[in-house]
Design a protein around this motif. Structure first.
Motif, short mmCIF file in Angstrom:
data_model
loop_
_atom_site.label_atom_id
_atom_site.label_comp_id
_atom_site.label_asym_id
_atom_site.label_seq_id
_atom_site.Cartn_x
_atom_site.Cartn_y
_atom_site.Cartn_z
N ASN A 1 -4.05 14.22 8.80
CA ASN A 1 -4.92 13.51 7.87
C ASN A 1 -4.17 12.34 7.23
O ASN A 1 -3.69 12.42 6.10
CB ASN A 1 -5.41 14.45 6.74
CG ASN A 1 -6.15 15.64 7.29
OD1 ASN A 1 -5.58 16.42 8.06
ND2 ASN A 1 -7.40 15.81 6.91
N ALA A 2 -4.06 11.25 7.96
CA ALA A 2 -3.39 10.07 7.40
C ALA A 2 -4.21 9.53 6.24
O ALA A 2 -5.43 9.49 6.30
CB ALA A 2 -3.21 9.01 8.47
N ALA A 3 -3.51 9.14 5.18
CA ALA A 3 -4.19 8.58 4.01
C ALA A 3 -3.41 7.39 3.50
O ALA A 3 -2.18 7.42 3.43
CB ALA A 3 -4.31 9.64 2.92
N VAL A 4 -4.13 6.34 3.14
CA VAL A 4 -3.50 5.11 2.66
C VAL A 4 -4.25 4.64 1.42
O VAL A 4 -5.49 4.65 1.39
CB VAL A 4 -3.53 3.99 3.73
CG1 VAL A 4 -2.82 2.74 3.22
CG2 VAL A 4 -2.89 4.48 5.02
N ALA B 1 0.86 -1.18 0.00
CA ALA B 1 0.00 0.00 0.00
C ALA B 1 0.90 1.23 0.00
O ALA B 1 2.10 1.16 0.32
CB ALA B 1 -0.90 0.00 1.22
N PHE B 2 0.35 2.38 -0.39
CA PHE B 2 1.07 3.65 -0.37
C PHE B 2 0.46 4.52 0.73
O PHE B 2 -0.72 4.88 0.67
CB PHE B 2 1.00 4.33 -1.73
CG PHE B 2 1.76 3.61 -2.80
CD1 PHE B 2 3.08 3.97 -3.09
CD2 PHE B 2 1.19 2.56 -3.49
CE1 PHE B 2 3.78 3.30 -4.06
CE2 PHE B 2 1.89 1.88 -4.47
CZ PHE B 2 3.20 2.24 -4.75
N THR B 3 1.29 4.86 1.71
CA THR B 3 0.80 5.59 2.88
C THR B 3 1.38 7.00 2.89
O THR B 3 2.60 7.18 2.78
CB THR B 3 1.22 4.88 4.18
OG1 THR B 3 0.71 3.55 4.16
CG2 THR B 3 0.69 5.61 5.39
N LEU B 4 0.50 8.00 3.00
CA LEU B 4 0.97 9.37 3.17
C LEU B 4 1.38 9.52 4.63
O LEU B 4 0.55 9.76 5.51
CB LEU B 4 -0.14 10.37 2.82
CG LEU B 4 0.33 11.82 2.65
CD1 LEU B 4 1.30 11.95 1.49
CD2 LEU B 4 -0.87 12.74 2.43
N ARG B 5 2.68 9.35 4.88
CA ARG B 5 3.17 9.30 6.25
C ARG B 5 3.08 10.65 6.95
O ARG B 5 2.82 10.72 8.16
CB ARG B 5 4.62 8.80 6.24
CG ARG B 5 5.26 8.72 7.61
CD ARG B 5 6.66 8.12 7.52
NE ARG B 5 6.61 6.72 7.10
CZ ARG B 5 7.70 5.98 6.88
NH1 ARG B 5 8.90 6.53 7.01
NH2 ARG B 5 7.58 4.72 6.51
#
Length: 240
Positions: free
Chosen positions: A157-160, A137-141
């Motif tokens: 605002n964590a987004a995956v 997965a690609f996680t906006l760290r």
């Protein structure tokens, strides 16, 4: 998300450098502005790709207000995919810088000079290459926003993205109606070709040698005739 002062310092330095390069400066008495904000953050990527293929991952900020710049760190599994250097596509009218580490791509973006801050939908796209079979997965760290006065606002605002499944590369099938060669079949084919080649060579050699064989036979016959004539003459002389 975690606030990293060193990253924010680089973002501010990039903004200052861009302004200096254009010979512009933000006035010290600039009016106060509201802190930048976004309503939602999403990370999109394909659900499945094949090893060896390239694909895009897009980070989208919706409902943005007063965003003059931002820094976003995207994380992924480096054993499965790899970032394609120089592939970042950002909003026109700004400056961006990308730095990479094992499993992360850190993108810094800022508007230039007196360009207005961004509002509405903001996005950027990175290209990746699938390296090996697996899933990631690609996680906006982390994500931090910068307003026109250079104030930094870190967001939580964590987004995956959904997991991207990487399948092994496909193997090209042989044409219909053909039989894949096996060890014995290959040897048999080679033997047939060799036999045919040898037969052709022998036939060719025979046709080339035939004139010489005929000529040699004639010489033998002529030689034998000469010997017979000589013998007859000798006997005739002895009879006299």
């Amino acid at each position: 998300m975690h606030h990293t002062p060193r990253r924010f310092a680089r973002l501010l330095a990039a903004t200052a450098a861009a302004l200096a390069g254009l010979g512009l400066a933000v006035g010290a008495a600039a009016p106060a502005v509201a802190a930048p904000a976004v309503a939602a953050v999403t990370v999109s990527a394909p659900s499945a790709v094949t090893a060896g293929d390239s694909f895009d991952v897009t980070v989208t900020l919706t409902g943005a207000t007063d965003v003059f710049g931002y820094e976003a760190v995207l994380a992924f599994d480096p054993a499965i995919v790899a970032y394609v250097d120089g592939s970042a596509v950002v909003t026109a009218g700004g400056y961006d810088a990308v730095s990479t580490a094992s499993g992360t791509v850190d993108l810094v973006y800022t508007r230039l000079g007196t360009s207005p801050a961004l509002s509405g939908t903001i996005s950027y796209t990175l290209k990746f290459t699938a390296k090996a079979a697996g899933s990631t997965a690609f996680t906006l760290r982390s994500l931090s926003l910068v307003d026109p006065a250079s104030a930094v606002t870190p967001l939580s605002n964590a987004a995956v993205s959904p997991a991207v499944a990487v399948t092994p590369g496909s193997v090209t099938a042989p044409p219909a109606g053909t039989t894949p060669a096996t060890g014995s079949g290959s040897g048999s084919a080679t033997s047939t070709r060799s036999t045919a080649s040898t037969a052709d060579d022998l036939a060719s050699t025979g046709s080339d040698v035939l004139p010489y064989v005929i000529a040699g036979g004639l010489l033998v016959v002529l030689g034998a005739a000469a010997v017979l004539i000589a013998v007859r003459r000798r006997r005739a002389g002895e009879a006299r």
